[in-house]
Design a protein around this motif. Sequence first.
Motif, PDB file in Angstrom:
ATOM      1  N   ALA A  67      -5.645 -21.329  14.065  1.00  0.00           N
ATOM      2  CA  ALA A  67      -6.425 -20.287  14.671  1.00  0.00           C
ATOM      3  C   ALA A  67      -7.403 -19.591  13.508  1.00  0.00           C
ATOM      4  CB  ALA A  67      -5.514 -19.298  14.878  1.00  0.00           C
ATOM      5  N   GLY A  68      -7.407 -20.247  12.520  1.00  0.00           N
ATOM      6  CA  GLY A  68      -8.558 -19.890  11.173  1.00  0.00           C
ATOM      7  C   GLY A  68      -8.386 -18.547  10.833  1.00  0.00           C
ATOM      8  N   TRP A  69      -7.017 -18.064  10.979  1.00  0.00           N
ATOM      9  CA  TRP A  69      -6.670 -16.753  10.114  1.00  0.00           C
ATOM     10  C   TRP A  69      -7.145 -16.625   8.758  1.00  0.00           C
ATOM     11  CZ3 TRP A  69      -0.894 -15.883  12.083  1.00  0.00           C
ATOM     12  CH2 TRP A  69      -0.955 -15.437  13.273  1.00  0.00           C
ATOM     13  N   ILE A  70      -6.621 -17.576   8.185  1.00  0.00           N
ATOM     14  CA  ILE A  70      -7.219 -17.636   6.738  1.00  0.00           C
ATOM     15  C   ILE A  70      -8.727 -17.369   6.568  1.00  0.00           C
ATOM     16  CG2 ILE A  70      -7.507 -20.051   6.261  1.00  0.00           C
ATOM     17  CD1 ILE A  70      -5.384 -17.579   3.990  1.00  0.00           C
ATOM     18  N   ASP A  71      -9.449 -17.741   7.233  1.00  0.00           N
ATOM     19  CA  ASP A  71     -10.867 -17.639   7.055  1.00  0.00           C
ATOM     20  C   ASP A  71     -11.578 -16.636   7.686  1.00  0.00           C
ATOM     21  OD1 ASP A  71     -11.100 -20.077   5.409  1.00  0.00           O
ATOM     22  OD2 ASP A  71     -11.131 -21.227   7.499  1.00  0.00           O
ATOM     23  N   ARG A  72     -10.629 -15.580   8.402  1.00  0.00           N
ATOM     24  CA  ARG A  72     -11.269 -14.614   9.381  1.00  0.00           C
ATOM     25  C   ARG A  72     -12.010 -13.561   8.420  1.00  0.00           C
ATOM     26  NH1 ARG A  72      -7.876 -13.694  15.053  1.00  0.00           N
ATOM     27  NH2 ARG A  72      -8.296 -15.810  14.803  1.00  0.00           N
ATOM     28  N   ALA A  73     -11.356 -13.008   7.405  1.00  0.00           N
ATOM     29  CA  ALA A  73     -11.840 -11.936   6.601  1.00  0.00           C
ATOM     30  C   ALA A  73     -13.316 -12.323   6.088  1.00  0.00           C
ATOM     31  CB  ALA A  73     -10.849 -11.587   5.332  1.00  0.00           C
ATOM     32  N   GLN A  74     -13.527 -13.618   5.797  1.00  0.00           N
ATOM     33  CA  GLN A  74     -14.800 -14.071   5.268  1.00  0.00           C
ATOM     34  C   GLN A  74     -15.707 -14.181   6.522  1.00  0.00           C
ATOM     35  OE1 GLN A  74     -16.159 -14.479   1.795  1.00  0.00           O
ATOM     36  NE2 GLN A  74     -18.018 -13.885   3.547  1.00  0.00           N
ATOM     37  N   ALA A  75     -15.162 -14.772   7.747  1.00  0.00           N
ATOM     38  CA  ALA A  75     -15.949 -14.789   8.816  1.00  0.00           C
ATOM     39  C   ALA A  75     -16.708 -13.371   9.420  1.00  0.00           C
ATOM     40  CB  ALA A  75     -15.058 -15.493  10.043  1.00  0.00           C
ATOM     41  N   VAL A  76     -15.706 -12.455   9.239  1.00  0.00           N
ATOM     42  CA  VAL A  76     -16.126 -11.110   9.658  1.00  0.00           C
ATOM     43  C   VAL A  76     -17.021 -10.674   8.879  1.00  0.00           C
ATOM     44  CG1 VAL A  76     -15.535  -8.672  10.269  1.00  0.00           C
ATOM     45  CG2 VAL A  76     -14.050 -10.782  11.147  1.00  0.00           C
ATOM     46  N   GLY A  77     -16.927 -10.730   7.600  1.00  0.00           N
ATOM     47  CA  GLY A  77     -17.701 -10.483   6.571  1.00  0.00           C
ATOM     48  C   GLY A  77     -19.310 -10.924   6.673  1.00  0.00           C
ATOM     49  N   ASP A  78     -18.885 -12.174   6.962  1.00  0.00           N
ATOM     50  CA  ASP A  78     -20.395 -13.016   7.155  1.00  0.00           C
ATOM     51  C   ASP A  78     -21.172 -12.271   8.307  1.00  0.00           C
ATOM     52  OD1 ASP A  78     -20.170 -14.484   5.024  1.00  0.00           O
ATOM     53  OD2 ASP A  78     -19.212 -16.192   5.984  1.00  0.00           O
ATOM     54  N   ALA A  79     -20.387 -11.839   9.469  1.00  0.00           N
ATOM     55  CA  ALA A  79     -20.978 -11.040  10.719  1.00  0.00           C
ATOM     56  C   ALA A  79     -21.743  -9.874  10.181  1.00  0.00           C
ATOM     57  CB  ALA A  79     -19.977 -11.100  11.701  1.00  0.00           C
TER      58      ALA A  79
END
Length: 421
Positions: free
Chosen positions: A49-61
């Motif tokens: 589900a991409g949990w491990i990348d979510r903090a960076q994904a929201v940061g990129d948004a």
Amino acid sequence: LRALFDLPDGLIYLDGNSLGPLPRAAGEAVGRAVQQEWGQGLIRSWNTAGWIDRAQAVGDAIAPLVGAGPGELLVADSTSLNLHKVLWAAMSLAQARQQAQGTSGGAAQRPQRRVLLTEQVNFPTDRYMADGLAESRGWTVRAVPGDALLPALAEPDVGVLMLTHVNYRSGALHDMAVVNRAATAAGVLTVWDLAHSAGAVPVDLKADGAAADFAVGCGYKYLNGGPGAPAFVWVHPALVNQVEQPLRGWLGHAAPFAFETAYRPASGIARYVCGTPPILSLTALQAGVQTVRAADALGGMAALRRKSLSLTRTFIGACGPVARAHGLRLLTPLEDDRRGSQVSWGCPPGWDGYGVMQRLIAAGVIGDFRAGDGRGEPDLLRFGFAPLYNRHEEAWRAAQALADACSHTAGATPAARPTVT
Ligand SMILES: *Cc1c(COP(=O)(O)O)cnc(C)c1O
């Protein structure tokens, strides 16, 4: 864009600078994260589900909202904790630079740069963090009035400037480019708190010739991430690998799943991760950030800023009669380029401002009350305007409701205050 939010009918919500309202998409997204990702996927969801990348994904948004590039800004922890990390890092970097200058000669007579410069009136957590770090590291905090910051920057003992972009009390906005240019010219590192800026006013952390060095910001205010949403942290890419942060958590390690005995910081902003991210809160924040990014198609932050200024200007104007009648003092600058996205009215001494705000809230207009310091700073009535969902009509009606609430002040017994005002 107002339709993106689940706002209660008949309520005028002017407290999005303290807690943004519920995005309609948040409930469904968090529900999915709970039922499917957690319930069905279980631990597999860190990958699937991409949990491990979510903090960076929201940061990129969030990054484009503050002028940061992809991979430079990360969501983690709270604003308070991120402040601790970046202040410590900035102090370390200032000391390292000075040592390097010292060994290359020529700077022998310079006083040590062990002063952290900041503004007198600031959100308490910022000052507490600065004082605590200064105490433990042998630095001094020098707090000056906002209009004395530029001259104070030129003092040779200043190493770091910590500044909140939009003041939480007055709503006054600093000119970030002017401050950054002056700081850079003076050899001072800058740490910006964007708690009342991100999603409300345009920010350009990497402005040409006027870039910031470190920044943090809040997820639950204008980014609508929900109560206690995680915060964000950014470090200029030219500096991020030059210095560590103080909280050596395993997920900020260069190879977390090697489970090495010794700490090695990850490259880039990933080193500012401490421990396991709060996935459910991150998921809600993602929905909140999407509400702000939805404005991209309509002119983005520049368009939001135009509407925000128009809303606050309208409210200030409409409050003129009630302000004159009751001696309310406008603490917020009238000049557009000095005003954030809120309006603050200072209460006359001895006046029951808390009670007025309670009557206003009972009448369906939610702002908030912030106590003064009993010295120069008055009690204040604070009204945050969020251009994504607030309307001009609401500015007019709120001013009328404020007049009604004030007219019932005389003789009323002061209301008892709960913990949160
Ligand atoms: C809201 C705000 C904070 C919040 O800090 P938390 O760690 O989220 O409680 C910090 N600094 C400023 C200037 C704020 O306005």
